[in-house]
Write an enzyme that holds these catalytic residues in place. Structure first.
Site, PDB file in Angstrom:
ATOM      1  N   CYS A  15      -2.140  33.676  10.220  1.00 55.84           N
ATOM      2  CA  CYS A  15      -1.697  34.184  11.581  1.00 55.84           C
ATOM      3  C   CYS A  15      -1.180  33.299  12.496  1.00 55.84           C
ATOM      4  CB  CYS A  15      -3.150  34.788  11.849  1.00 55.84           C
ATOM      5  SG  CYS A  15      -3.335  36.261  11.034  1.00 55.84           S
ATOM      6  N   GLU A  16       0.000  32.983  12.339  1.00 57.91           N
ATOM      7  CA  GLU A  16       0.622  31.691  13.290  1.00 57.91           C
ATOM      8  C   GLU A  16       2.037  31.992  12.957  1.00 57.91           C
ATOM      9  OE1 GLU A  16      -1.701  29.421  14.394  1.00 57.91           O
ATOM     10  OE2 GLU A  16      -0.238  28.481  15.435  1.00 57.91           O
ATOM     11  N   ARG A  62       2.918  20.231   6.839  1.00 56.21           N
ATOM     12  CA  ARG A  62       3.904  19.056   7.192  1.00 56.21           C
ATOM     13  C   ARG A  62       5.068  19.599   8.022  1.00 56.21           C
ATOM     14  NH1 ARG A  62       6.659  16.060   4.641  1.00 56.21           N
ATOM     15  NH2 ARG A  62       6.382  14.266   5.956  1.00 56.21           N
ATOM     16  N   TYR A  88       0.589  13.987   0.800  1.00 53.84           N
ATOM     17  CA  TYR A  88       0.222  14.775   2.419  1.00 53.84           C
ATOM     18  C   TYR A  88       0.124  16.194   2.207  1.00 53.84           C
ATOM     19  CZ  TYR A  88       0.581   9.666   3.485  1.00 53.84           C
ATOM     20  OH  TYR A  88       0.507   8.310   3.509  1.00 53.84           O
ATOM     21  N   GLU A 129       0.831  -1.161   0.168  1.00 55.89           N
ATOM     22  CA  GLU A 129      -0.068  -0.015  -0.120  1.00 55.89           C
ATOM     23  C   GLU A 129       0.788   1.221  -0.100  1.00 55.89           C
ATOM     24  OE1 GLU A 129      -2.116  -0.500   3.779  1.00 55.89           O
ATOM     25  OE2 GLU A 129      -3.681  -1.599   2.926  1.00 55.89           O
ATOM     26  N   PRO A 130       1.607   1.559  -1.009  1.00 58.48           N
ATOM     27  CA  PRO A 130       2.625   2.566  -1.100  1.00 58.48           C
ATOM     28  C   PRO A 130       1.591   3.915  -1.134  1.00 58.48           C
ATOM     29  CG  PRO A 130       2.552   1.552  -3.287  1.00 58.48           C
ATOM     30  CD  PRO A 130       1.554   0.810  -2.525  1.00 58.48           C
ATOM     31  N   GLY A 131       2.002   5.195  -0.545  1.00 61.65           N
ATOM     32  CA  GLY A 131       1.177   6.259  -0.919  1.00 61.65           C
ATOM     33  C   GLY A 131       2.195   7.444  -1.258  1.00 61.65           C
ATOM     34  N   ARG A 132       3.092   7.761  -0.086  1.00 60.54           N
ATOM     35  CA  ARG A 132       4.095   8.631  -0.562  1.00 60.54           C
ATOM     36  C   ARG A 132       4.907   8.575  -1.641  1.00 60.54           C
ATOM     37  NH1 ARG A 132       5.957  11.748   4.181  1.00 60.54           N
ATOM     38  NH2 ARG A 132       5.400  10.161   5.244  1.00 60.54           N
TER      39      ARG A 132
HETATM   40  N1  LLP Z   1      -1.227   1.830   4.633  1.00 59.52           N
HETATM   41  C1  LLP Z   1      -1.599   2.052   5.928  1.00 59.52           C
HETATM   42  C2  LLP Z   1      -2.383   1.374   6.793  1.00 59.52           C
HETATM   43  C3  LLP Z   1      -1.463   3.482   6.331  1.00 59.52           C
HETATM   44  O1  LLP Z   1      -1.849   3.911   7.545  1.00 59.52           O
HETATM   45  C4  LLP Z   1      -0.517   4.523   5.415  1.00 59.52           C
HETATM   46  C5  LLP Z   1      -0.182   5.888   5.876  1.00 59.52           C
HETATM   47  C6  LLP Z   1      -0.092   3.874   4.262  1.00 59.52           C
HETATM   48  C7  LLP Z   1      -0.310   2.509   3.816  1.00 59.52           C
HETATM   49  C8  LLP Z   1       0.827   4.698   3.360  1.00 59.52           C
HETATM   50  O2  LLP Z   1       2.038   5.137   3.783  1.00 59.52           O
HETATM   51  P1  LLP Z   1       3.062   5.934   3.004  1.00 59.52           P
HETATM   52  O3  LLP Z   1       3.474   4.974   1.762  1.00 59.52           O
HETATM   53  O4  LLP Z   1       2.305   6.864   2.330  1.00 59.52           O
HETATM   54  O5  LLP Z   1       4.008   6.142   3.772  1.00 59.52           O
HETATM   55  N2  LLP Z   1       0.665  12.701   7.120  1.00 59.52           N
HETATM   56  C9  LLP Z   1       2.083  11.739   7.205  1.00 59.52           C
HETATM   57  C10 LLP Z   1       1.919  10.529   6.978  1.00 59.52           C
HETATM   58  C11 LLP Z   1       0.753   9.755   7.653  1.00 59.52           C
HETATM   59  C12 LLP Z   1       0.749   8.213   7.099  1.00 59.52           C
HETATM   60  C13 LLP Z   1      -0.527   7.703   7.432  1.00 59.52           C
HETATM   61  N3  LLP Z   1      -0.651   6.344   7.024  1.00 59.52           N
HETATM   62  C14 LLP Z   1       3.132  12.782   6.924  1.00 59.52           C
HETATM   63  O6  LLP Z   1       2.662  13.590   6.097  1.00 59.52           O
HETATM   64  O7  LLP Z   1       4.140  12.393   6.693  1.00 59.52           O
END
Ligand code: LLP
Length: 431
Positions: free
Chosen positions: A355-356, A324, A385, A284-287
Site C-alpha cells: 500500500c504505497e 532499492r 541489498y 571488502e567487496p559486497g555488491r
Molecule cells: N565496506 C564497508 C565499510 C561498507 O560500508 C560497505 C557498504 C562495503 C564495504 C561494501 O560495499 P559494496 O562493495 O557492496 O559496494 N544499500 C545500498 C548500499 C550500501 C552500502 C553500505 N556499505 C544499496 O543498495 O545500494
C-alpha cells in the site's frame, strides 16, 4: 553462461526459472553459486594470488545467509560483519573467527563483548568511544584484539548521495583533524589489550572510476607517514573498503584489476616513500560478489490499463523484497521468464502489492505484448541489498532464497510465513 534462453524460457545457472517458480513458489530470490564463485576466482587470480599479503573480506551486508558464509569459507574468503546478527549467522556456519572483520559506526557493547569472546580477527574502529569498549572486553576475556582504524578520507566519490561515505561530513570513520585522529591512534598503540595494525577507508558504493580510490589511499598513506613520524610505528595493514560497481542496466562492470592494480602500485610506491614495508592490503567487496549472481522471480497478477496513460502490471512482491527502487531510484533489467525470446514491444510499469504508490519495480519498461496473470517476471542483478534489506511492510512475508548451481537447486533460506511475522507479538493485559 549463467543466463540462457532455451525453448523460450529463461534459464539461470542451468535451471529453468519457470520450473523454479513452480517448485519453490514466488516471489523468490534465486542465487547462482557459479556466478558468486566466478567472482572469487577472479579475485584469487587478479588479487590474492597476484599480490602477496592480500585478503578479501566479503561485505556480508550485501547478502548475509549461513549458506553464503559456507561458500565464502570454502573459497578461502574472509568476511566483514557489522552486527550481532551477522556474527550469529557466521557462528552458525562454523565460520573461522580469525577470518571475521567487524565494521560499523556504532558497535554495541553487547556486540563487542560477543565478538571478542568469539575471537574475531579484526575490529575496524569507527568511533571515538569504541576503543575503551574493545579494551574492556579484551581485558575481560584476556585476549589481545587486532584493530584497524577507519578514517574519513574527505574524498567525494561519484555515486548516489545515500551511498557516499568518504566525504568529511559522514557518520562513518574518524575525522582526520590532528587533535582527533592522533590521540585515537596513540591510544590504540599504547593499549596493552590492542594490537594496532593499520588504517581503513571505504569511500562509497557502486563506483566505476578509480581516481577517488587513489585519492583516498593517498590520504591514508599521508596519515601512515604521520603515524610513523609521531609514534615511530609502521602500519601493517590497509583496507581499501568495497564499492566496486556492477551492471544493473547499461553499466559495464569493470574487472577488479581495473581498481586494484593502480591501488597496489600506489600502495607500493607510497610505502617505499615513507620507508615502511608494503602493508597487507585488504578489500571488502559486497555488491560486486553477489548482485549479478541474483535474480528475483515474481508471478504477474492484476493488470490495470489506464487508457492513454499507463499500464500497471502487478506482481506478488515489490518494495518488501526490493527497496532499492524506492530508496535510490535504482533501475533494473527484467524479462518475462516464460516468454523470454519474445520481442519486447509493449511499455508497462511493474508495481508491487504494498500500500504505497512508490512501490514500483520497473517504470516504463518494455516487455512482450500480451502480458497476463500467471506470467513469471524475472528481475536481474537483485542479489545484493535485496534480501538483506527486505522488510515485512504490510505483514508480507520475506521471500525465500534458492541456491542454483549447474542445474541443481535447493533452499538457501526458506520463505518466511505470516505466522513467523507475528511470532513476537504480545497483547498486554491492560489493553
Ligand atoms: N565496506 C564497508 C565499510 C561498507 O560500508 C560497505 C557498504 C562495503 C564495504 C561494501 O560495499 P559494496 O562493495 O557492496 O559496494 N544499500 C545500498 C548500499 C550500501 C552500502 C553500505 N556499505 C544499496 O543498495 O545500494
Amino acid at each position: 553462461m549463467i543466463r540462457e534462453i532455451k525453448n523460450g524460457r529463461l534459464f539461470f545457472d542451468g535451471c529453468d526459472t519457470v520450473e523454479l517458480a513452480k517448485k519453490y513458489g514466488t516471489p523468490i530470490y534465486v542465487m547462482s553459486q557459479t556466478d558468486i564463485e566466478s567472482r572469487f576466482d577472479e579475485l584469487k587470480r587478479d588479487f590474492t594470488d597476484k599480490y602477496p599479503n592480500t585478503r578479501v573480506a566479503y561485505a556480508s551486508k550485501a547478502f548475509c545467509t549461513v549458506g553464503m558464509y559456507k561458500i565464502c569459507e570454502k573459497n578461502g574468503i574472509s568476511i566483514d560483519i557489522v552486527s550481532l546478527g551477522e556474527l550469529i549467522a557466521a557462528e552458525k556456519a562454523g565460520f573461522p573467527a580469525e577470518r571475521i572483520e567487524f565494521n560499523g559506526n556504532n558497535k554495541l557493547p553487547a556486540e563487542i563483548d560477543k565478538a571478542v569472546r568469539y575471537g574475531v580477527g579484526r575490529f575496524i574502529v569507527d568511533g571515538l568511544q569504541e576503543l575503551p569498549l574493545i579494551e574492556a572486553a579484551a581485558e575481560k576475556y584476556q585476549k589481545k584484539v587486532n584493530v584497524i582504524i577507519r578514517i574519513t578520507p574527505g574524498v567525494a566519490a561519484s555515486t548516489h548521495d545515500y551511498i557516499v561515505t568518504g566525504k568529511k561530513d559522514s557518520k562513518f570513520g574518524i575525522p582526520l583533524d590532528d587533535d582527533i585522529f592522533l590521540p585515537v591512534v596513540k591510544q590504540a598503540i599504547d593499549s596493552p589489550w590492542i594490537e594496532f595494525l593499520g588504517l581503513h577507508m571505504h569511500i562509497g558504493s557502486q563506483l566505476f572510476e578509480n581516481d577517488a580510490f587513489i585519492k583516498a589511499l593517498d590520504v591514508v598513506m599521508d596519515h601512515a607517514a604521520k603515524i610513523k613520524e609521531k609514534f615511530g610505528v609502521a602500519i601493517r595493514e590497509v583496507n581499501f573498503g568495497g564499492g566496486f560497481g556492477v551492471k544493473y542496466t547499461d553499466e559495464v562492470r569493470k574487472p577488479y584489476s581495473f581498481f586494484l592494480d593502480p591501488l597496489m602500485a600506489e600502495l607500493e610506491k607510497r610505502s617505499a616513500e615513507i620507508g615502511i614495508e608494503r602493508p597487507a592490503a585488504v578489500i571488502e567487496p559486497g555488491r560486486s560478489i553477489v548482485a549479478e549472481a541474483g535474480i528475483t522471480l515474481y508471478t504477474v497478477g492484476q493488470i490495470k490499463d489506464i487508457p492513454g496513460l499507463r499500464k500497471y502490471v502487478s506482481i506478488d512482491g515489490g518494495m518488501g523484497d526490493n527497496i532499492r527502487v524506492a530508496l535510490y531510484q535504482a533501475e533494473y533489467d527484467a524479462v518475462i521468464a516464460n516468454k523470454a525470446d519474445a520481442e519486447a514491444t509493449e511499455t508497462v510499469t511493474v508495481c508491487g502489492k504494498c500500500c504505497e504508490s512508490g512501490d514500483i519495480i520497473l517504470t516504463d519498461f518494455k516487455i512482450p505484448a500480451g502480458v497476463e496473470a500467471g506470467d513469471i517476471l524475472a528481475t536481474f542483478s537483485t542479489g545484493a541489498y535485496g534480501y538483506s534489506m527486505a522488510s515485512n511492510y504490510n505483514n508480507n512475508p520475506i521471500p525465500g532464497v534458492v541456491l542454483v548451481k549447474d542445474g541443481q537447486s535447493d533452499w538457501l533460506v526458506k520463505p518466511q510465513t505470516p505466522e513467523q511475522i507475528i511470532q513476537n507479538n504480545v497483547v498486554p493485559d491492560f489493553i
